[in-house]
Design an enzyme around this catalytic site. Structure first.
Site, PDB file in Angstrom:
ATOM      1  N   GLU A   1       0.884  -1.179   0.000  1.00  0.00           N
ATOM      2  CA  GLU A   1       0.000   0.000   0.000  1.00  0.00           C
ATOM      3  C   GLU A   1       0.914   1.219   0.000  1.00  0.00           C
ATOM      4  OE1 GLU A   1      -3.266   0.082  -0.198  1.00  0.00           O
ATOM      5  OE2 GLU A   1      -3.713  -2.040   0.067  1.00  0.00           O
TER       6      GLU A   1
ATOM      7  N   CYS B   1      -2.493   9.174   2.504  1.00  0.00           N
ATOM      8  CA  CYS B   1      -1.929   8.724   1.229  1.00  0.00           C
ATOM      9  C   CYS B   1      -2.899   8.956   0.072  1.00  0.00           C
ATOM     10  CB  CYS B   1      -1.580   7.254   1.311  1.00  0.00           C
ATOM     11  SG  CYS B   1      -2.993   6.262   1.785  1.00  0.00           S
TER      12      CYS B   1
HETATM   13  N1  LIG Z   1      -1.387   3.253   0.269  1.00  0.00           N
HETATM   14  C1  LIG Z   1      -1.632   3.455   1.540  1.00  0.00           C
HETATM   15  O1  LIG Z   1      -2.605   2.942   2.093  1.00  0.00           O
HETATM   16  C2  LIG Z   1      -0.726   4.348   2.361  1.00  0.00           C
HETATM   17  C3  LIG Z   1       0.506   4.818   1.895  1.00  0.00           C
HETATM   18  N2  LIG Z   1       1.278   5.642   2.677  1.00  0.00           N
HETATM   19  C4  LIG Z   1       2.544   6.166   2.171  1.00  0.00           C
HETATM   20  O2  LIG Z   1       3.515   6.098   3.221  1.00  0.00           O
HETATM   21  C5  LIG Z   1       4.430   7.166   3.159  1.00  0.00           C
HETATM   22  C6  LIG Z   1       4.542   7.871   4.499  1.00  0.00           C
HETATM   23  O3  LIG Z   1       4.575   6.974   5.571  1.00  0.00           O
HETATM   24  P1  LIG Z   1       5.939   6.611   6.340  1.00  0.00           P
HETATM   25  O4  LIG Z   1       5.577   5.933   7.621  1.00  0.00           O
HETATM   26  O5  LIG Z   1       6.783   7.844   6.435  1.00  0.00           O
HETATM   27  O6  LIG Z   1       6.570   5.576   5.306  1.00  0.00           O
HETATM   28  P2  LIG Z   1       7.978   4.817   5.335  1.00  0.00           P
HETATM   29  O7  LIG Z   1       8.075   4.102   4.040  1.00  0.00           O
HETATM   30  O8  LIG Z   1       9.079   5.720   5.716  1.00  0.00           O
HETATM   31  O9  LIG Z   1       7.847   3.791   6.555  1.00  0.00           O
HETATM   32  C7  LIG Z   1       6.867   2.781   6.604  1.00  0.00           C
HETATM   33  C8  LIG Z   1       7.335   1.644   7.499  1.00  0.00           C
HETATM   34  O10 LIG Z   1       8.518   1.058   6.979  1.00  0.00           O
HETATM   35  C9  LIG Z   1       9.534   0.961   7.978  1.00  0.00           C
HETATM   36  N3  LIG Z   1      10.822   1.192   7.316  1.00  0.00           N
HETATM   37  C10 LIG Z   1      11.376   2.380   6.980  1.00  0.00           C
HETATM   38  N4  LIG Z   1      12.550   2.182   6.337  1.00  0.00           N
HETATM   39  C11 LIG Z   1      12.732   0.843   6.259  1.00  0.00           C
HETATM   40  C12 LIG Z   1      13.733  -0.002   5.687  1.00  0.00           C
HETATM   41  N5  LIG Z   1      14.811   0.509   5.088  1.00  0.00           N
HETATM   42  N6  LIG Z   1      13.589  -1.334   5.801  1.00  0.00           N
HETATM   43  C13 LIG Z   1      12.509  -1.866   6.422  1.00  0.00           C
HETATM   44  N7  LIG Z   1      11.517  -1.123   6.956  1.00  0.00           N
HETATM   45  C14 LIG Z   1      11.624   0.211   6.880  1.00  0.00           C
HETATM   46  C15 LIG Z   1       9.173   2.026   9.002  1.00  0.00           C
HETATM   47  O11 LIG Z   1       9.653   1.639  10.267  1.00  0.00           O
HETATM   48  C16 LIG Z   1       7.667   2.047   8.941  1.00  0.00           C
HETATM   49  O12 LIG Z   1       7.127   1.059   9.810  1.00  0.00           O
HETATM   50  C17 LIG Z   1       3.908   8.077   2.064  1.00  0.00           C
HETATM   51  O13 LIG Z   1       4.638   7.842   0.888  1.00  0.00           O
HETATM   52  C18 LIG Z   1       2.466   7.625   1.890  1.00  0.00           C
HETATM   53  O14 LIG Z   1       1.941   7.893   0.630  1.00  0.00           O
HETATM   54  C19 LIG Z   1       0.883   5.976   3.939  1.00  0.00           C
HETATM   55  C20 LIG Z   1      -0.310   5.523   4.441  1.00  0.00           C
HETATM   56  C21 LIG Z   1      -1.215   4.707   3.689  1.00  0.00           C
HETATM   57  C1  LIG Z   2     -25.868  11.413   3.753  1.00  0.00           C
HETATM   58  C2  LIG Z   2     -27.083  11.016   4.475  1.00  0.00           C
HETATM   59  C3  LIG Z   2     -27.227  11.158   5.852  1.00  0.00           C
HETATM   60  C4  LIG Z   2     -26.175  11.687   6.712  1.00  0.00           C
HETATM   61  C5  LIG Z   2     -25.005  11.158   6.919  1.00  0.00           C
HETATM   62  C6  LIG Z   2     -23.965  11.663   7.795  1.00  0.00           C
HETATM   63  C7  LIG Z   2     -24.257  12.749   8.743  1.00  0.00           C
HETATM   64  C8  LIG Z   2     -22.752  11.137   7.736  1.00  0.00           C
HETATM   65  C9  LIG Z   2     -21.580  11.528   8.522  1.00  0.00           C
HETATM   66  C10 LIG Z   2     -20.459  10.920   8.266  1.00  0.00           C
HETATM   67  C11 LIG Z   2     -19.149  11.129   8.864  1.00  0.00           C
HETATM   68  C12 LIG Z   2     -18.962  11.940  10.071  1.00  0.00           C
HETATM   69  C13 LIG Z   2     -18.163  10.496   8.265  1.00  0.00           C
HETATM   70  C14 LIG Z   2     -16.772  10.614   8.497  1.00  0.00           C
HETATM   71  C15 LIG Z   2     -16.027   9.600   8.064  1.00  0.00           C
HETATM   72  C16 LIG Z   2     -14.617   9.640   7.997  1.00  0.00           C
HETATM   73  C17 LIG Z   2     -13.931   8.559   7.673  1.00  0.00           C
HETATM   74  C18 LIG Z   2     -14.608   7.257   7.508  1.00  0.00           C
HETATM   75  C19 LIG Z   2     -12.516   8.674   7.448  1.00  0.00           C
HETATM   76  C20 LIG Z   2     -11.845   7.714   6.860  1.00  0.00           C
HETATM   77  C21 LIG Z   2     -10.484   7.878   6.624  1.00  0.00           C
HETATM   78  C22 LIG Z   2      -9.794   7.022   5.823  1.00  0.00           C
HETATM   79  C23 LIG Z   2     -10.392   5.858   5.163  1.00  0.00           C
HETATM   80  C24 LIG Z   2      -8.387   7.298   5.656  1.00  0.00           C
HETATM   81  C25 LIG Z   2      -7.575   6.472   5.026  1.00  0.00           C
HETATM   82  C26 LIG Z   2      -6.198   6.776   4.994  1.00  0.00           C
HETATM   83  C27 LIG Z   2      -5.240   5.935   4.595  1.00  0.00           C
HETATM   84  C28 LIG Z   2      -5.428   4.583   4.058  1.00  0.00           C
HETATM   85  C29 LIG Z   2      -3.859   6.417   4.772  1.00  0.00           C
HETATM   86  O1  LIG Z   2      -3.457   7.502   4.354  1.00  0.00           O
HETATM   87  O2  LIG Z   2      -3.102   5.745   5.448  1.00  0.00           O
HETATM   88  C30 LIG Z   2     -28.479  10.781   6.540  1.00  0.00           C
HETATM   89  C31 LIG Z   2     -28.922  11.945   7.372  1.00  0.00           C
HETATM   90  C32 LIG Z   2     -28.239   9.576   7.440  1.00  0.00           C
HETATM   91  C33 LIG Z   2     -29.638  10.484   5.596  1.00  0.00           C
HETATM   92  C34 LIG Z   2     -29.238   9.750   4.387  1.00  0.00           C
HETATM   93  C35 LIG Z   2     -28.167  10.451   3.623  1.00  0.00           C
END
Ligand SMILES: NC(=O)C1=CN([C@@H]2O[C@H](COP(=O)(O)OP(=O)(O)OC[C@H]3O[C@@H](n4cnc5c(N)ncnc54)[C@H](O)[C@@H]3O)[C@@H](O)[C@H]2O)C=CC1
Ligand SMILES: CC1=C(/C=C/C(C)=C/C=C/C(C)=C/C=C/C=C(C)/C=C/C=C(C)/C=C/C=C(\C)C(=O)O)C(C)(C)CCC1
Length: 533
Positions: A226, A260
């Site tokens: 990811e 991300c």
């Molecule tokens: N596709 C997805 O769901 C997500 C992607 N990201 C991506 O992650 C990056 C930022 O997160 P960071 O934690 O800073 O990423 P990172 O790649 O620096 O670190 C991620 C993990 O890898 C480990 N790590 C770091 N260097 C390593 C190495 N040389 N060998 C083995 N393990 C190592 C770290 O300890 C950490 O647990 C961004 O590029 C972002 O886009 C972040 C969250 C979600």
């Molecule tokens: C729309 C209708 C209604 C109302 C609905 C309401 C009030 C919904 C409220 C929703 C809220 C507070 C949602 C917030 C959600 C936030 C989430 C789930 C965040 C998720 C974040 C993610 C997945 C981030 C991922 C990041 C990754 C992978 C990364 O960077 O590492 C009614 C009133 C119910 C009526 C029908 C219609």
């Protein structure tokens, strides 16, 4: 582990020999078959669920310590999400583990009861990112438990307080002989990677992802990657500009843009550029009337390295700041910042933001915008498009991405029944909900061949007989419905289908035509009855 509010201890790296010992225990547990028992899996998931309820305050605290994440965001994007993942798996596990049948199996093979059994892979390693330490790691954990595996989590040391609370959740809720959380940085991660796993899930940057994939390849270990990238957003003159500004701004202020999935840059149709920038500034004022620094809702960048990286991106830009721009190193504060640029090679475009700063690139035609997006990053993790239906479809058709949302920020990733995953350099494989279960399962094909079928199978045995094979082909070999030029042939099957479907290609068309035929029949009948024809 006994942790009290206000007293989250410093991250304690796990001793290397303890990592090996615990890995060996997990291997032995998996071999014993304990984690394969479906009731056992459900019980672990139920305990995990309650652990999120009982540790809510600690989770709020550690996220505040690590990134100054607000309590509100801690709930919507971390605690509620984890609880939902647990509930979803507990509720559906009996269905998920059922053998799957195959729709297009030829009739003659039905007696062999062909099916797919989802079986656990073995021991899973999950290496996590720092930004959503609960959501991302726990989603993988839930999938691994549901699928019947043992599991090692190595959370990111960049969120040290969250690491310790994750440790507590493991210790409180889960069977320590099946699920282990190990702590540390590079030394510990490298040591963990010296052990053979059955799948490695990694969330993080492309550079580290490549290191992990290479290491996994040494032992032919499959990977779920990811990763990140430069996600585009398209805004055309036909978009609701206020809505586009509001929704795009939301995904760049959530967790201070350390998501991300959030956009790196916005491609805006030139004629609405100024109006869009005005709307952004208005929305910003509405979100944070006292400014971002004073807002209790706004997070901080995780550490100095990431702060300096983001600052450099803005400092090196040749563009013009059109929103925000202030920064404060003392608490790693970066204001939501938008930079108007006119060059795809600008630092604000070529670097992955992963923070609250982003660029706007004007374009004159949608084709030009599509070309720019494909040049900047041809395989981003996410894509957003705000325009007419026709324009949105054109964008989706011509620019690929791991996932996409029309008319909003990353809504597609907020729906946990949908798979989350990248394409090309933004990752491989996917997870969330049922797809996590699938990702950590082996799809084992199974057939059971009855003894009486041996007469039919005679053809495969020696001494080989061409006569038997010809007869077998006549009876069972499928025939193509196309010629050597790739065109469809109009054989008996074609004409029969035409006749039965009344020449229509869809169910709705068939119903309509059937209605017309019936109406004609009724009219003729009436004519005959009344006019005596
Ligand atoms: N596709 C997805 O769901 C997500 C992607 N990201 C991506 O992650 C990056 C930022 O997160 P960071 O934690 O800073 O990423 P990172 O790649 O620096 O670190 C991620 C993990 O890898 C480990 N790590 C770091 N260097 C390593 C190495 N040389 N060998 C083995 N393990 C190592 C770290 O300890 C950490 O647990 C961004 O590029 C972002 O886009 C972040 C969250 C979600
Ligand atoms: C729309 C209708 C209604 C109302 C609905 C309401 C009030 C919904 C409220 C929703 C809220 C507070 C949602 C917030 C959600 C936030 C989430 C789930 C965040 C998720 C974040 C993610 C997945 C981030 C991922 C990041 C990754 C992978 C990364 O960077 O590492 C009614 C009133 C119910 C009526 C029908 C219609």
């Amino acid at each position: 582990m006994a942790l009290k509010i206000g007293a989250i201890p410093e991250l304690q790296p796990t001793a290397l020999d303890e990592i090996t010992a615990r890995y060996n225990t997990l291997r032995a547990t998996f071999k014993s078959g304990r984690t394969k028992d479906v009731e056992y899996r459900k019980q672990q998931l139920r305990r995990l669920y309650w652990s999120f309820v009982d540790n809510t305050e600690l989770i709020e605290l550690c996220l505040s310590q690590d990134m100054r994440k607000s309590k509100f965001e801690s709930h919507i994007s971390e605690i509620d999400w984890c609880k939902q993942e647990c509930l979803d798996a507990v509720q559906h596990l009996d269905k998920w583990v059922r053998d799957e049948t195959i729709d297009n199996m030829p009739l003659q093979f039905w007696p062999m009861k062909p099916r797919i059994r989802n079986e656990p892979l073995g021991t899973i390693l999950n290496i996590g990112a720092y930004n959503f330490p609960f959501q991302t790691n726990v989603t993988a954990l839930v999938g691994a438990i549901a699928a019947g595996n043992t599991f090692v989590l190595k959370p990111s040391e960049l969120s040290p307080a969250s690491c310790m609370v994750l440790q507590k959740i493991f210790d409180d809720a889960l069977d320590p002989e099946s699920y282990v959380c190990v702590q540390g940085g590079l030394e510990q991660t490298k040591h963990v990677l010296e052990h053979k796993f059955d799948k490695i899930a990694f969330t993080g940057g492309r550079r580290t992802g490549t290191i992990i994939a290479k290491k996994a390849a040494e032992t032919l270990t499959p990977v779920l990657l990811e990763l990140g990238g430069q996600n585009p957003a398209f805004v055309t003159r036909n978009a609701d500009l206020k809505l586009a500004a509001r929704r795009l701004l939301w995904q760049k202020v959530l967790n201070a843009g350390q998501v991300c999935l959030s956009h790196n840059y916005v491609l805006i149709e030139r004629c609405v550029q100024n109006k869009f920038i005005d709307e952004l500034n208005k929305q910003y004022k509405e979100f944070m009337p006292e400014g971002a620094k004073a807002s209790p809702d706004y997070s901080r960048v995780v550490n100095k390295t990431h702060y300096e990286r983001l600052k450099k991106m803005v400092d090196n830009s040749k563009g013009k700041i059109v929103m925000g721009g202030s920064m404060d190193e003392s608490d790693f504060f970066i204001e939501p910042t938008v930079v108007l640029v006119d060059d795809v090679n600008d630092s604000m475009v070529v670097e992955e933001s992963f923070g609250p700063v982003w660029s706007i690139l004007p374009y004159d035609t949608l084709d030009e915008a599509i070309n720019m997006a494909n040049e900047i990053d041809p395989t981003p993790l996410a894509l957003f498009t705000f325009g007419s239906d026709k324009e949105n479809e054109k964008v989706l058709k011509n620019v690929t991405s791991g996932g996409a949302t029309i008319n909003d920020g990353f809504f597609h990733a907020m729906l946990n029944p949908l798979p989350l995953g990248g394409i090309g350099t933004s990752g491989m494989g996917n997870y969330h909900g049922y797809f996590s279960f699938k990702t950590f399962s082996h799809q084992r094909s199974i057939a059971k061949v009855p003894g009486w079928a041996d007469k039919l199978l005679r053809v495969r045995y020696m001494p080989y007989s061409w006569g038997d094979l010809k007869r077998h082909h006549r009876m069972a070999a499928p025939k193509p419905n196309f010629d050597r030029n790739g065109n469809l042939t109009k054989g008996l099957r074609y004409w029969l289908t035409m006749l039965l479907s009344l020449g229509s290609k869809s169910a709705a068309g068939f119903v309509f035509r059937l209605g017309v035929v019936l109406a004609m029949a009724v009219t003729l009948r009436l004519k005959r009855d009344f006019l005596g024809l």
